[in-house]
Design a protein around this motif. Structure first.
Motif, PDB file in Angstrom:
ATOM      1  N   HIS A  61       0.865  -1.176   0.000  1.00 50.17           N
ATOM      2  CA  HIS A  61       0.000   0.000   0.000  1.00 50.17           C
ATOM      3  C   HIS A  61       0.908   1.234   0.000  1.00 50.17           C
ATOM      4  CE1 HIS A  61      -3.089   2.909   0.957  1.00 50.17           C
ATOM      5  NE2 HIS A  61      -4.018   1.964   0.925  1.00 50.17           N
ATOM      6  N   ASP A  87       0.141   4.573   2.371  1.00 49.85           N
ATOM      7  CA  ASP A  87       0.373   4.451   3.808  1.00 49.85           C
ATOM      8  C   ASP A  87       1.651   3.695   4.141  1.00 49.85           C
ATOM      9  OD1 ASP A  87      -1.908   5.861   4.840  1.00 49.85           O
ATOM     10  OD2 ASP A  87      -3.137   4.229   4.086  1.00 49.85           O
ATOM     11  N   GLN A  88       2.446   3.356   3.106  1.00 50.50           N
ATOM     12  CA  GLN A  88       3.750   2.717   3.316  1.00 50.50           C
ATOM     13  C   GLN A  88       3.623   1.432   4.139  1.00 50.50           C
ATOM     14  OE1 GLN A  88       7.163   4.509   2.279  1.00 50.50           O
ATOM     15  NE2 GLN A  88       5.467   4.722   0.835  1.00 50.50           N
ATOM     16  N   VAL A  89       2.724   0.569   3.710  1.00 48.58           N
ATOM     17  CA  VAL A  89       2.473  -0.683   4.416  1.00 48.58           C
ATOM     18  C   VAL A  89       2.743  -1.856   3.475  1.00 48.58           C
ATOM     19  CG1 VAL A  89       0.756  -2.119   5.603  1.00 48.58           C
ATOM     20  CG2 VAL A  89       0.741   0.360   5.922  1.00 48.58           C
ATOM     21  N   TYR A 121      -3.961  -4.104   8.077  1.00 53.12           N
ATOM     22  CA  TYR A 121      -3.779  -2.760   7.520  1.00 53.12           C
ATOM     23  C   TYR A 121      -4.465  -1.721   8.395  1.00 53.12           C
ATOM     24  CZ  TYR A 121      -4.722   1.282   4.565  1.00 53.12           C
ATOM     25  OH  TYR A 121      -4.849   2.563   4.086  1.00 53.12           O
ATOM     26  N   ALA A 137      -2.139   1.081   9.944  1.00 54.78           N
ATOM     27  CA  ALA A 137      -2.324   2.416   9.380  1.00 54.78           C
ATOM     28  C   ALA A 137      -3.249   3.283  10.220  1.00 54.78           C
ATOM     29  CB  ALA A 137      -2.863   2.299   7.949  1.00 54.78           C
TER      30      ALA A 137
END
Length: 262
Positions: free
Chosen positions: A222, A225-227, A255, A259
């Motif tokens: 993602h 959101d840098q996931v 997530y 997040a």
């Protein structure tokens, strides 16, 4: 075993080969690298078409049909693969329609090897594994070469690092750029044939994308959101709506927790 997550890795290696100058662009003809396919249904198909699974060539990916193309040639490689695919018919013009095709992703591996003049595993080791990964890995071979569409064997943490590498648009932690700038943006742009697929990456909601393998393997990224979320699984069947629903529920829950979203 990664199963089809390897497809997404092979896609990134094509990007590395473009940055290194071995391939001019994804719009080059497949036959420029595999001239044995001249005069077949692959005449006129580009590397982009293969990456988007939109060559227009007929292929049956059924895992339960012993007469399907994937059953007969899903693990084919080298000359065996080229000769099998070269005997298939064209259903429509390249670029118009998505058709999931493991054989063609093995063919992407053939294009890569022809372009770089080396094997894919050595290239992956030099570009990504040695400078970034924690543990050794292997890549299954048939006909003495790697399966472009399957079967990298690595640890869960290193699959997550593949996701982190994608998240950085192909820049290593030391600042070395491996992929062309914007490659992951292009790789995760919806294709004309199917809005849910890019360059061997599945596209998800909210700008997320994923490398997905049968039996429940997953790298989910993602960017906003840098996931990165990764799963290893051992489903009792290659695919299944109930298993898939459970996996996506897990991804959604993780997530939301990481997040901080509802």
């Amino acid at each position: 075993m990664s199963y089809s997550i390897a497809k997404s890795v092979t896609s990134m290696l094509i990007g590395a080969a473009i940055r290194d100058g071995y391939i001019a662009s994804v719009d080059e003809q497949v036959t420029a690298y595999l001239p044995r396919l001249k005069g077949t249904a692959y005449d006129g198909a580009t590397i982009r078409n293969l990456l988007q699974m939109a060559s227009g060539v007929a292929w049956n990916e059924s895992y339960t049909d012993p007469e399907s193309d994937v059953a007969k040639a899903g693990a084919a490689n080298g000359m065996v693969l080229v000769d099998y695919l070269g005997g298939l018919a064209r259903e429509q013009n390249p670029g118009l329609s998505f058709n999931y095709n493991t054989g063609e992703t093995n063919l992407v591996g053939s294009v890569l090897r022809a372009a770089i003049g080396n094997n894919a595993s050595s290239y992956l080791e030099a570009k990504l594994w040695r400078p970034f990964m924690e543990h050794p890995a292997t890549w299954s071979i048939t006909e003495n070469v790697e399966l472009g569409g399957c079967c990298i064997h690595a640890t869960l943490r290193d699959y997550a690092r593949i996701g982190m590498f994608a998240l950085s648009d192909g820049v290593l932690p030391d600042g070395t750029r491996v992929l062309p700038e914007g490659w992951m943006r292009d790789s995760t742009t919806p294709s004309a044939g199917y809005p849910g697929y890019g360059y061997l990456w599945w596209l998800r909601e909210g700008g997320a994308y994923a490398g997905i393998g049968i039996f429940g393997q997953l790298i989910w990224v993602h960017p906003k959101d840098q996931v990165v979320i990764v799963t290893h699984s051992a489903w009792p069947a290659a695919t299944g709506s109930e298993f898939s629903a459970h996996r996506w529920a897990l991804v959604d829950a993780l997530y939301a927790h990481v997040a901080g979203v509802d």
